[in-house]
Design an enzyme around this catalytic site. Structure first.
Site, mmCIF file in Angstrom:
data_model
loop_
_atom_site.group_PDB
_atom_site.id
_atom_site.type_symbol
_atom_site.label_atom_id
_atom_site.label_comp_id
_atom_site.label_asym_id
_atom_site.label_seq_id
_atom_site.Cartn_x
_atom_site.Cartn_y
_atom_site.Cartn_z
ATOM 1 N N ASP A 78 0.814 -1.211 0.000
ATOM 2 C CA ASP A 78 0.000 0.000 0.000
ATOM 3 C C ASP A 78 0.851 1.265 0.000
ATOM 4 O O ASP A 78 0.456 2.283 -0.579
ATOM 5 C CB ASP A 78 -0.933 -0.002 1.210
ATOM 6 N N ARG A 83 2.475 6.129 -3.133
ATOM 7 C CA ARG A 83 3.496 6.924 -3.841
ATOM 8 C C ARG A 83 3.145 7.038 -5.323
ATOM 9 O O ARG A 83 3.265 8.113 -5.925
ATOM 10 C CB ARG A 83 4.875 6.272 -3.667
ATOM 11 N N GLU A 154 -5.643 9.799 4.186
ATOM 12 C CA GLU A 154 -5.941 10.677 5.306
ATOM 13 C C GLU A 154 -4.988 11.860 5.386
ATOM 14 O O GLU A 154 -3.839 11.795 4.927
ATOM 15 C CB GLU A 154 -5.894 9.919 6.644
ATOM 16 N N ALA A 197 -6.915 5.433 10.165
ATOM 17 C CA ALA A 197 -8.152 5.703 10.898
ATOM 18 C C ALA A 197 -8.684 4.436 11.567
ATOM 19 O O ALA A 197 -9.195 4.473 12.690
ATOM 20 C CB ALA A 197 -9.203 6.289 9.953
#
Length: 294
Positions: A78, A83, A154, A197
């Site tokens: 991830d 990126r 986020e 989160a």
């Protein structure tokens, strides 16, 4: 996420590869994909920052990597996907992720399925799925914009002094919602609801829901719940009361300093991230698989 999905029917002409250089399996997968693409007449572009190269791949600097690409294949986890998103979003190039990491929530293709996936991409047999992003402005005490960026997962307003918690004033539109004493405050998209989160105790949101989550990290107050906000509302997070030195971290990729007396303004991004989906995305099956639910 925006609900729009469009089929691609154009054969691939130019493809990009983003590779996690520290993983041998990512380099091997990239080599296999590059040779398969090049043998089909596709121009293959790599990013010079990846410190990976192959004779079939033309290298470009990061700032020019996405120019003219039809699709980008991402080899890694991830972090590598995030990126690649930063390099491609503004040019609206769709990403196809190959999961070579631990969780791989953003990546659809498993390494064993890469040859078949490359053939499908070559034929243009994929759909475009769009994911909501966040636009982030850091403002000075006078309200002037000092820095701007964006995030897929986020924007996290965080303390910079480990021994001291920060007090963050949260506004929704023009209304003061609360002063939150905490280690950090996460503003997350539905895509990011399964990332930082989630680790902080926030709920999981389907990618079909347009919303922004506000999740406090280690709050020092009786109110410790997540707030779900309509993405068309503007969120403003301001450090208040004494020495509240903080930064806003974007997808763990970069951090922008928030000046004393300044604020962070977060809205829905005007440009979504585009994903190349080879098959319909089953969100709930992905959650069950990745979190090993029975």
């Amino acid at each position: 996420m925006t609900a729009e999905q469009r089929s691609s029917t154009t054969r691939l002409r130019t493809a990009g590869l983003i590779v996690h250089p520290g993983r041998p399996e990512a380099r091997r997968a990239a080599t296999d994909a590059a040779e398969r693409l090049a043998s089909s007449g596709v121009t293959v572009i790599g990013c010079r920052d990846d410190e990976w190269q192959h004779e079939a791949v033309r290298l470009r600097p990061a700032e020019r990597f996405a120019e003219g690409l039809d699709v980008v294949i991402v080899m890694g986890g991830d972090g590598t996907f995030l990126r690649a998103a930063f390099l491609t979003r503004d040019r609206k190039v769709p990403l196809a992720g190959v999961n070579l990491g631990r969780l791989g929530f953003l990546s659809e293709i498993e390494a064993a399925d890469l040859p078949t996936a490359v053939d499908e991409l070559l034929a243009g047999a994929y759909e475009i799925e769009e994911r909501m992003t966040l636009a982030v402005d850091v403002r000075g005490p006078d309200g002037a914009v000092m820095a701007s960026s964006w995030a897929l997962n986020e924007a996290s307003v965080e303390r910079t002094v480990p021994q001291r918690l920060i007090i963050l004033e949260v506004r929704v539109g023009e209304t003061i919602f609360a002063n939150v004493p905490a280690d950090a405050l996460i503003c997350a998209t539905p895509t990011g609801s399964t990332a930082y989160a989630f680790s902080a105790g926030g709920p999981i949101l389907s990618h079909l829901v347009d919303a922004i989550l506000l999740v406090p990290v280690a709050p020092h107050s009786l109110f410790d719940r997540t707030l779900v906000v309509d993405p068309h509302e503007t969120l403003t997070v301001s450090p208040v009361g004494g020495d509240n030195t903080c930064v806003v971290s974007l997808d763990g990729r970069t951090a922008l300093e928030v000046p004393t007396g300044g604020s962070v303004e977060i809205t829905q991004g005007s440009v979504p991230l585009r994903l190349a989906r080879l098959k319909p995305f089953d969100f709930y099956a992905r959650v069950r698989e990745k979190f090993r639910l029975e």
